[in-house]
Write a protein that holds these residues in place. Structure first.
Motif, PDB file in Angstrom:
ATOM      1  N   ASP A   1       0.820  -1.221   0.000  1.00 44.38           N
ATOM      2  CA  ASP A   1       0.000   0.000   0.000  1.00 44.38           C
ATOM      3  C   ASP A   1       0.848   1.263   0.000  1.00 44.38           C
ATOM      4  OD1 ASP A   1       1.018  -0.050   2.541  1.00 44.38           O
ATOM      5  OD2 ASP A   1      -0.920  -0.015   3.565  1.00 44.38           O
ATOM      6  N   GLN A   2       2.065   1.165  -0.534  1.00 45.97           N
ATOM      7  CA  GLN A   2       2.973   2.303  -0.584  1.00 45.97           C
ATOM      8  C   GLN A   2       3.054   2.867  -2.002  1.00 45.97           C
ATOM      9  OE1 GLN A   2       6.763   0.940   0.889  1.00 45.97           O
ATOM     10  NE2 GLN A   2       5.896   0.135   2.788  1.00 45.97           N
ATOM     11  N   GLY A   3       3.058   4.198  -2.119  1.00 50.50           N
ATOM     12  CA  GLY A   3       3.248   4.853  -3.409  1.00 50.50           C
ATOM     13  C   GLY A   3       2.245   4.391  -4.440  1.00 50.50           C
ATOM     14  N   ASP A   4       2.706   4.238  -5.693  1.00 49.07           N
ATOM     15  CA  ASP A   4       1.822   3.835  -6.784  1.00 49.07           C
ATOM     16  C   ASP A   4       1.308   2.407  -6.627  1.00 49.07           C
ATOM     17  OD1 ASP A   4       1.950   6.280  -8.140  1.00 49.07           O
ATOM     18  OD2 ASP A   4       3.797   5.723  -9.184  1.00 49.07           O
ATOM     19  N   TRP A   5       1.976   1.603  -5.800  1.00 49.08           N
ATOM     20  CA  TRP A   5       1.494   0.232  -5.588  1.00 49.08           C
ATOM     21  C   TRP A   5       0.103   0.223  -4.949  1.00 49.08           C
ATOM     22  CZ3 TRP A   5       3.599  -3.414  -8.236  1.00 49.08           C
ATOM     23  CH2 TRP A   5       4.949  -3.314  -8.603  1.00 49.08           C
ATOM     24  N   ALA A   6      -0.237   1.261  -4.224  1.00 48.15           N
ATOM     25  CA  ALA A   6      -1.556   1.314  -3.586  1.00 48.15           C
ATOM     26  C   ALA A   6      -2.692   1.332  -4.602  1.00 48.15           C
ATOM     27  CB  ALA A   6      -1.642   2.540  -2.679  1.00 48.15           C
ATOM     28  N   GLN A   7      -2.387   1.633  -5.869  1.00 48.54           N
ATOM     29  CA  GLN A   7      -3.416   1.646  -6.913  1.00 48.54           C
ATOM     30  C   GLN A   7      -3.768   0.239  -7.411  1.00 48.54           C
ATOM     31  OE1 GLN A   7      -2.517   4.424 -10.151  1.00 48.54           O
ATOM     32  NE2 GLN A   7      -0.940   5.361  -8.864  1.00 48.54           N
ATOM     33  N   VAL A   8      -2.938  -0.753  -7.046  1.00 52.95           N
ATOM     34  CA  VAL A   8      -3.096  -2.094  -7.617  1.00 52.95           C
ATOM     35  C   VAL A   8      -4.237  -2.866  -6.971  1.00 52.95           C
ATOM     36  CG1 VAL A   8      -1.965  -4.342  -7.871  1.00 52.95           C
ATOM     37  CG2 VAL A   8      -0.704  -2.237  -8.382  1.00 52.95           C
ATOM     38  N   ARG A   9      -4.249  -2.963  -5.651  1.00 54.89           N
ATOM     39  CA  ARG A   9      -5.216  -3.825  -4.956  1.00 54.89           C
ATOM     40  C   ARG A   9      -6.669  -3.497  -5.302  1.00 54.89           C
ATOM     41  NH1 ARG A   9      -8.422  -6.695  -4.030  1.00 54.89           N
ATOM     42  NH2 ARG A   9      -8.873  -8.031  -2.220  1.00 54.89           N
ATOM     43  N   PRO A  10      -7.063  -2.227  -5.453  1.00 54.94           N
ATOM     44  CA  PRO A  10      -8.469  -1.949  -5.778  1.00 54.94           C
ATOM     45  C   PRO A  10      -8.935  -2.514  -7.115  1.00 54.94           C
ATOM     46  CG  PRO A  10      -7.420   0.015  -4.887  1.00 54.94           C
ATOM     47  CD  PRO A  10      -6.332  -0.972  -5.137  1.00 54.94           C
ATOM     48  N   GLN A  11      -7.999  -2.880  -7.992  1.00 58.15           N
ATOM     49  CA  GLN A  11      -8.377  -3.409  -9.304  1.00 58.15           C
ATOM     50  C   GLN A  11      -8.611  -4.919  -9.279  1.00 58.15           C
ATOM     51  OE1 GLN A  11      -9.004  -1.077 -11.436  1.00 58.15           O
ATOM     52  NE2 GLN A  11      -8.126   0.424 -10.006  1.00 58.15           N
TER      53      GLN A  11
END
Length: 226
Positions: free
Chosen positions: A143-153
């Protein structure tokens, strides 16, 4: 005991009403993510839903978003390739978002060529017939930086919980296979891979399903035997 067939049944249940579903498989380096993803997709393709082609399930690895060595050299990060900031996390999240939106006749995803140790653009075609996408990589739950955008997908994320001894053994063997001598392989694993594994282990509680070592070993044995 959990089996590959059990996992396939759970993965299949994510596709409801014909919508496209995305399943993530996370875990540390060497934990068996790719083997599980490939085995799962192979099994699912053997029994596609009515009216679907075998391509109804597809594998899209996170590793296609490794930064190229030339860019890692420019950034001064090549000596720790595989760390979170050596990937295009925002690009990966954008691809997942586009796959989820399901508006294009075909979407091309990058692959990662192990022999070259480089990403290869436009390698994996995802057609409109693909209803289940299995994507795997180290940082899907970060859940850090741009990686936080991954899980919601992702509809679900499973975590491969392979024990450290077996995982380190596999990593050393992998690095040796691709050209490092034993001492260099061990050094890389302990200096680069292990800190990344420690970071990833902290994301384990956020997984929807934890896959134990016994299951991962049985799937690996099955893959080898096949």
């Amino acid at each position: 005991m959990m089996t590959l067939q059990d996992l396939a049944t759970r993965a299949r249940s994510l596709v409801r009403g014909g919508h496209r579903a995305l399943l993530g498989i996370a875990g540390g380096p060497g934990a068996g993510k790719t083997t599980l993803a490939e085995s799962l997709v192979d099994l699912l393709r053997q029994t596609p839903p009515d009216g679907r082609s075998p391509e109804w399930a597809a594998h899209v690895p996170m590793d296609g978003f490794h930064l190229a060595d030339v860019e890692l050299d420019r950034l001064g990060r090549r000596d720790r390739k595989g760390a979170p900031d050596t990937f295009d996390a925002a690009g990966y999240a954008a691809l997942l978002r586009r796959l989820r939106e399901d508006e294009d006749d075909v979407i091309y995803a990058p692959a990662f060529e192990r022999d070259l140790e480089q990403p290869i653009a436009g390698s994996i075609p995802i057609s409109r017939d693909t209803r289940l996408i299995v994507t795997e990589g180290n940082y899907l739950l970060l859940d850090q930086g741009d990686w936080a955008q991954v899980r919601p997908q992702l509809d679900e994320v499973w975590y491969c919980d392979l024990g450290p001894d077996e995982r380190v053994r596999r990593l050393v063997s992998r690095h040796e296979q691709f050209g490092k001598d034993h001492d260099a392989a061990v050094s890389w694993v302990m200096r680069i891979d292990q800190p990344n594994a420690d970071l990833i282990a902290g994301t384990r509680p956020h997984a929807d399903l934890v896959i134990p070592e016994s299951v991962l070993l049985s799937i690996g044995d099955r893959k080898t035997a096949g």
